[in-house]
Design an enzyme around this catalytic site. Structure first.
Site, short mmCIF file in Angstrom:
data_model
loop_
_atom_site.label_atom_id
_atom_site.label_comp_id
_atom_site.label_asym_id
_atom_site.label_seq_id
_atom_site.Cartn_x
_atom_site.Cartn_y
_atom_site.Cartn_z
N CYS A 2 86.59 1.44 121.99
CA CYS A 2 87.02 2.67 121.33
C CYS A 2 86.77 3.86 122.25
O CYS A 2 85.75 3.92 122.93
CB CYS A 2 86.29 2.97 120.03
SG CYS A 2 86.57 1.73 118.75
N ARG A 27 89.53 1.28 126.85
CA ARG A 27 88.41 1.04 125.94
C ARG A 27 88.83 0.37 124.63
O ARG A 27 88.01 0.09 123.77
CB ARG A 27 87.71 2.37 125.61
CG ARG A 27 87.16 3.07 126.82
CD ARG A 27 86.51 4.38 126.43
NE ARG A 27 85.30 4.15 125.68
CZ ARG A 27 84.10 4.01 126.22
NH1 ARG A 27 83.96 4.09 127.52
NH2 ARG A 27 83.05 3.80 125.47
N TRP A 74 89.26 -0.21 119.28
CA TRP A 74 89.04 -1.65 119.46
C TRP A 74 88.39 -2.09 118.18
O TRP A 74 87.25 -1.71 117.88
CB TRP A 74 88.14 -1.91 120.67
CG TRP A 74 88.02 -3.36 121.02
CD1 TRP A 74 88.89 -4.09 121.77
CD2 TRP A 74 86.96 -4.25 120.63
NE1 TRP A 74 88.44 -5.39 121.88
CE2 TRP A 74 87.27 -5.52 121.18
CE3 TRP A 74 85.81 -4.12 119.88
CZ2 TRP A 74 86.46 -6.64 121.02
CZ3 TRP A 74 84.99 -5.24 119.70
CH2 TRP A 74 85.32 -6.47 120.27
N ASN A 100 83.14 5.90 117.76
CA ASN A 100 83.02 4.72 118.62
C ASN A 100 81.64 4.15 118.37
O ASN A 100 80.64 4.84 118.57
CB ASN A 100 83.17 5.18 120.09
CG ASN A 100 82.73 4.13 121.09
OD1 ASN A 100 82.80 2.94 120.81
ND2 ASN A 100 82.28 4.58 122.24
N GLY A 101 81.57 2.92 117.90
CA GLY A 101 80.27 2.31 117.60
C GLY A 101 80.35 1.52 116.31
O GLY A 101 81.45 1.23 115.81
N GLU A 490 83.88 -16.73 138.59
CA GLU A 490 84.56 -15.42 138.51
C GLU A 490 86.08 -15.62 138.61
O GLU A 490 86.83 -14.95 137.90
CB GLU A 490 84.02 -14.51 139.63
CG GLU A 490 84.65 -13.13 139.72
CD GLU A 490 84.52 -12.27 138.45
OE1 GLU A 490 83.81 -12.64 137.52
OE2 GLU A 490 85.18 -11.22 138.43
N LYS A 494 88.64 -14.34 135.69
CA LYS A 494 89.79 -13.45 135.92
C LYS A 494 91.05 -14.12 135.39
O LYS A 494 91.88 -13.49 134.74
CB LYS A 494 90.00 -13.14 137.42
CG LYS A 494 88.97 -12.26 138.07
CD LYS A 494 89.02 -10.81 137.65
CE LYS A 494 88.10 -10.51 136.51
NZ LYS A 494 86.78 -10.08 136.73
N GLU A 497 91.09 -14.14 131.50
CA GLU A 497 91.22 -12.81 130.91
C GLU A 497 92.64 -12.28 130.92
O GLU A 497 93.08 -11.67 129.97
CB GLU A 497 90.40 -11.80 131.73
CG GLU A 497 88.97 -11.72 131.40
CD GLU A 497 88.32 -10.65 132.25
OE1 GLU A 497 87.80 -9.70 131.66
OE2 GLU A 497 88.34 -10.75 133.49
N HIS A 513 80.67 -35.75 137.88
CA HIS A 513 79.80 -35.95 136.71
C HIS A 513 80.56 -35.73 135.41
O HIS A 513 79.94 -35.55 134.37
CB HIS A 513 78.59 -35.03 136.80
CG HIS A 513 77.75 -35.29 138.02
ND1 HIS A 513 77.05 -36.45 138.21
CD2 HIS A 513 77.55 -34.55 139.14
CE1 HIS A 513 76.44 -36.42 139.38
NE2 HIS A 513 76.74 -35.26 139.97
N LYS A 613 87.37 -2.65 127.93
CA LYS A 613 86.34 -2.45 128.94
C LYS A 613 85.16 -1.75 128.27
O LYS A 613 85.33 -1.07 127.26
CB LYS A 613 86.92 -1.56 130.05
CG LYS A 613 86.29 -1.83 131.39
CD LYS A 613 87.08 -1.17 132.47
CE LYS A 613 86.46 -1.39 133.81
NZ LYS A 613 86.63 -2.75 134.31
C1 F6R Z 1 85.45 -9.12 133.35
C2 F6R Z 1 84.86 -7.97 132.73
C3 F6R Z 1 83.69 -8.15 131.83
C4 F6R Z 1 82.57 -7.19 132.27
C5 F6R Z 1 81.40 -7.25 131.28
C6 F6R Z 1 80.26 -6.37 131.72
O1 F6R Z 1 86.55 -8.78 134.12
O2 F6R Z 1 85.28 -6.87 132.96
O3 F6R Z 1 83.24 -9.46 131.82
O4 F6R Z 1 82.16 -7.56 133.54
O5 F6R Z 1 81.84 -6.85 130.02
O6 F6R Z 1 80.67 -5.05 131.88
P1 F6R Z 1 79.76 -3.98 132.61
O7 F6R Z 1 79.71 -4.37 134.05
O8 F6R Z 1 80.43 -2.67 132.39
O9 F6R Z 1 78.42 -4.07 131.98
#
Ligand code: F6R
Length: 618
Positions: A2, A27, A74, A100-101, A490, A494, A497, A513, A613
C-alpha cells in the site's frame, strides 16, 4: 504494501496525487483512489485494479481542489473491490482516510462502534473502522480550533489501535489541512514552498521537493500549506530533522527502458561501484566501514555472526555465510527473519547480527531486528533506503547506495548486498588470519566487477534468444554449488515471481538425492557452473541430467565452455572472476533470463501477480 500520498498547496491536487501514486504502484496495485476537498465537499474517485483505471475515472470526472489524499492498495482485509478501495470515510462522511498497515483489533473496535453509536460500515476493511473511530471521537470533542480537534481525535483513536499504520486524512470543513501519523509503516513529510506533502516513500514526491522529514513511529503530523507541526501519539512535541533526499526525479523514471526491472538490471555496474565507493583501503588491503560504529577491538571480539532477511535479501545472506566463513573463519548462521522471533536461537554475547533489507521496512526483518536488540545483541543494518526503520533502529550499518529500486523483483539491491557482505568478510578477515596478499586479491576482484558486469550485460540478446527457446516449458530447475548454491535459489525466485513458472533451486549435488526424479525432456535445468573450485563436481551432475535427456542451460566461465560443449544445450559465458565475487556475475544472466521469459510470456514484469515491494505486514 500500500502506498499513500497527501498534498496541500496552491496547485491542483489531482495530478500531483495521481503522479505520486504511479511512483508508489510497486507497493500494491489491487485498487486505487483519491479524495480531494473542493469547497466543503470531498470529491472521491476510487476503483479496483491498477492506477490506470483510476486515471481513466479522473479524466472522465476530474476532481478539483488544492488538497487531498490518495492510496494504492495491496489487499489485506477485504477482497479487491471498488468498495474496499481507499479512501474510506467516517460515519459523517466528512473525514476521508487512507491507510497502509493492519489494524489488528479492528473487529473489536467495529463491534464497539456498531453497539455503542450504531455506526454502519460500507466495506470489509480495517481502515474504515479507523476512519469511523476518529470521526466518532471528533464529534465528541469540544473546541473552536477544528485543526487541533482533528489532531486530538486522531491521537485518541490511535491510542486504541493495536497494529500498524501509516495514515493520511482530510476533513471536508477544515481548509487546507492534512493529518498524518505512523507506526510500523513508513511515512515521509515532503517540505515544499507554500506546499507540503505526505508519502509512504520519497520517490512519490521527489519531483516536487527533495527536503523530507522521515517521521518516527508514533509521530502525528499536522500539515498546512506553509507550516507543519509534529507531535507524538502520547501528546509530546516531537523533534524532527529535515533531510536532503540523495536522488532526484530523474532517478525514479524508467528512461528508455521498457521496464524498471530491466533498467535496474542494467544499472548494476554503477550500483556495485557505488556499494564499494570509498570503502576499499588498498594500502592495508582491507575494507573501511565506518557506519558499523564499532571499534577494531569490538570487531575482533566478535565470535559469531547471524545474517537475517527475507526473500532475495535472505539469499544474499546465504552467500554471505559462505563468504564470511571463508574470509574471516567466523561461524555464520542465516536465519529467515520471519522465523527468527519464533525460535530460541542460542546466542552468545559476542554474536553480531546483520538485518539485510533493501527497503528497510520489511515487517519480518524489523521483527527479527527488534528481537535481537531486545536480547541485547549488537544489531546492524544493511539497507538501501536511507532513514528507513531498519537503518534507524540498528546500532549501525552499511548503506547500499544503489539508488531507488522500483521493480518489484529485487535485482540491483541483491548485487549491492553481495558486495557489502564481501567487504564485511574482508574487514573481519583482515583482523584475523587473512594475509595482505589475500586481501589484495579480494580488492582486485571487487574492483574488476563493474567492468565485468558491463560484459555480462552485453549477453542480454543471447539470453533473450534462450528465453524464446524455452518459453513454452512448465517449469525450470536451477542448480549451483558453494557460493553459487544461493544463486540457484535466487534464479528460481526471480523466475517464479515474474513468469509464474514452477521453479526450484538446489545444491547441484542434491540432484541424486531425489530431484533427479523430476528430470525429463521438457524440464530444463539451469546449471551455474563457473570455472571455479567445484566446476568438475558440477560437471558430474550436469552429465547425470544429460543422461536422462534433461535440457541443460549452463552458465560458465573460463575453460568451462570447452568442457560443456556437446553436453549443454545452451551456454551462457561470463568473465572469469575470483570465486568469492562470482555470484555477483552469475546472478545477472539469471535476472535477464527471468526478465526475457516474462516479456515473451506477455506478463507485467514490474507488477507481478499478488506481489508488492516492501512487505510491511507479517
Ligand atoms: C524478491 C523480492 C523479495 C524481497 C523481500 C525482502 O525479488 O523482492 O523477496 O527481497 O521481500 O525485501 P527487503 O529487502 O526490502 O527487506
Amino acid at each position: 504494501m500500500c502506498g499513500i500520498v497527501g498534498y496541500v498547496g496552491r496547485s491542483e491536487a489531482a495530478p500531483i496525487l495521481l503522479d505520486g501514486l504511479r511512483r508508489l504502484e510497486y507497493r500494491g496495485y489491487d485498487s486505487a483512489g483519491v479524495a480531494i476537498v473542493n469547497g466543503e465537499t470531498i470529491e472521491t474517485r476510487k476503483c479496483a485494479g491498477r492506477i490506470a483505471n483510476l486515471a481513466k475515472l479522473m479524466t472522465e470526472r476530474p476532481p478539483a481542489g488544492q488538497y487531498g489524499i490518495s492510496h494504492t492498495r495491496w489487499a489485506t482485509h477485504g477482497k479487491v473491490t471498488d468498495e474496499n478501495a481507499h479512501p474510506h470515510f467516517d460515519h459523517s462522511g466528512k473525514i476521508a482516510l487512507v491507510h497502509n498497515g493492519v489494524i489488528e483489533n479492528y473487529a473489536a473496535l467495529r463491534e464497539q462502534l456498531v453497539r455503542e453509536v450504531g455506526h454502519k460500515f460500507t466495506s470489509d476493511t480495517d481502515t474504515e473502522v479507523l476512519a469511523h473511530l476518529i470521526g466518532s471521537i471528533y464529534e465528541q470533542l469540544d473546541g473552536k480550533d477544528s485543526k487541533a480537534r482533528l489532531v486530538n481525535a486522531t491521537r485518541a483513536a490511535l491510542k486504541q489501535v493495536i497494529g500498524t499504520y501509516g495514515i493520511a486524512l482530510v476533513h471536508a470543513h477544515i481548509k487546507d489541512f492534512l493529518v498524518g501519523a505512523r507506526r510500523g509503516s513508513p511515512l515521509v513529510l515532503g517540505v515544499g514552498k507554500d506546499e507540503n506533502f505526505l508519502a509512504s516513500d520519497v520517490s512519490a514526491i521527489v519531483a516536487h521537493t527533495r527536503d523530507a522529514v522521515y517521521l518516527n513511529d508514533f509521530d502525528i503530523v499536522a500539515v498546512s500549506r506553509d507550516t507543519f507541526e509534529i507531535s507524538s501519539v502520547g501528546g509530546d512535541t516531537g523533534s524532527y530533522q529535515i533531510s536532503r533526499v540523495e536522488f532526484g526525479a530523474e532517478d525514479v523514471n524508467r528512461g528508455e527502458f521498457p521496464h524498471y526491472m530491466l533498467k535496474e538490471i542494467f544499472e548494476q555496474a554503477d550500483s556495485v561501484r557505488d556499494a564499494m565507493r570509498g570503502r576499499l583501503n588498498t594500502e592495508e588491503c582491507t575494507a573501511k566501514l565506518g557506519g558499523l560504529n564499532m571499534t577494531a577491538a569490538q570487531l575482533r571480539d566478535v565470535t559469531r555472526i547471524v545474517l537475517t532477511g527475507c526473500g532475495t535479501a535472505l539469499h544474499a545472506a546465504l552467500v554471505g555465510e559462505y563468504l564470511i566463513e571463508q574470509l574471516a573463519s567466523l561461524p555464520v548462521e542465516v536465519e529467515y527473519a520471519s522465523e527468527f522471533r519464533h525460535r530460541n536461537t542460542p546466542m552468545s554475547g559476542n554474536t553480531l547480527v546483520f538485518a539485510i533489507s533493501q527497503s528497510g521496512e520489511t515487517a519480518d526483518t524489523l521483527g527479527a531486528l527488534r528481537e535481537s536488540r531486545r536480547k541485547g545483541y549488537r544489531t546492524l543494518g544493511i539497507c538501501n533506503n536511507v532513514a528507513s526503520t531498519v537503518a534507524r533502529e540498528s546500532d549501525g550499518g552499511v548503506y547500499m547506495h544503489a539508488g531507488p529500486e522500483i521493480g518489484v523483483a529485487a535485482t540491483k539491491s541483491f548485487t549491492s548486498q553481495l558486495v557489502i557482505l564481501t567487504l564485511i568478510g574482508l574487514l573481519l578477515g583482515r583482523m584475523r588470519h587473512l594475509s595482505t596478499s589475500e586481501g589484495s586479491l579480494i580488492i582486485e576482484a571487487l574492483e574488476a566487477l563493474p567492468g565485468q558486469i558491463e560484459s555480462v550485460l552485453k549477453l542480454s540478446d543471447h539470453i533473450r534468444a534462450i528465453a524464446k527457446e524455452y518459453v513454452s516449458v512448465n517449469g525450470i530447475l536451477f542448480f549451483g554449488r558453494q557460493f553459487n548454491f544461493p544463486i540457484a535459489l535466487e534464479g528460481a525466485l526471480k523466475m517464479k515471481e515474474i513468469t509464474y513458472l514452477f521453479a526450484e533451486g538446489h545444491p547441484s549435488a542434491e540432484l541424486k538425492h531425489g530431484i533427479i526424479a523430476l528430470v525429463r525432456p521438457d524440464l530444463p535445468s539451469v546449471f551455474i557452473a563457473p570455472d571455479d573450485a567445484v566446476f568438475s563436481k558440477n560437471l558430474n551432475n550436469i552429465e547425470q541430467v544429460k543422461a536422462r535427456k534433461g535440457p541443460i542451460i549452463a552458465l560458465t566461465s573460463g575453460d568451462g565452455r570447452k568442457q560443456l560443449k556437446g553436453i549443454a544445450n545452451d551456454i551462457i559465458e561470463i568473465p572469469r572472476a575470483a570465486d568469492v565475487v562470482t555470484p555477483v556475475l552469475t546472478v545477472i544472466p539469471l535476472q535477464l533470463l527471468a526478465y526475457h521469459m516474462a516479456v515473451e510470456l506477455g506478463l507485467d514484469v514490474d507488477k507481478p501477480r499478488n506481489l508488492a515491494k516492501s512487505v510491511t505486514v507479517e
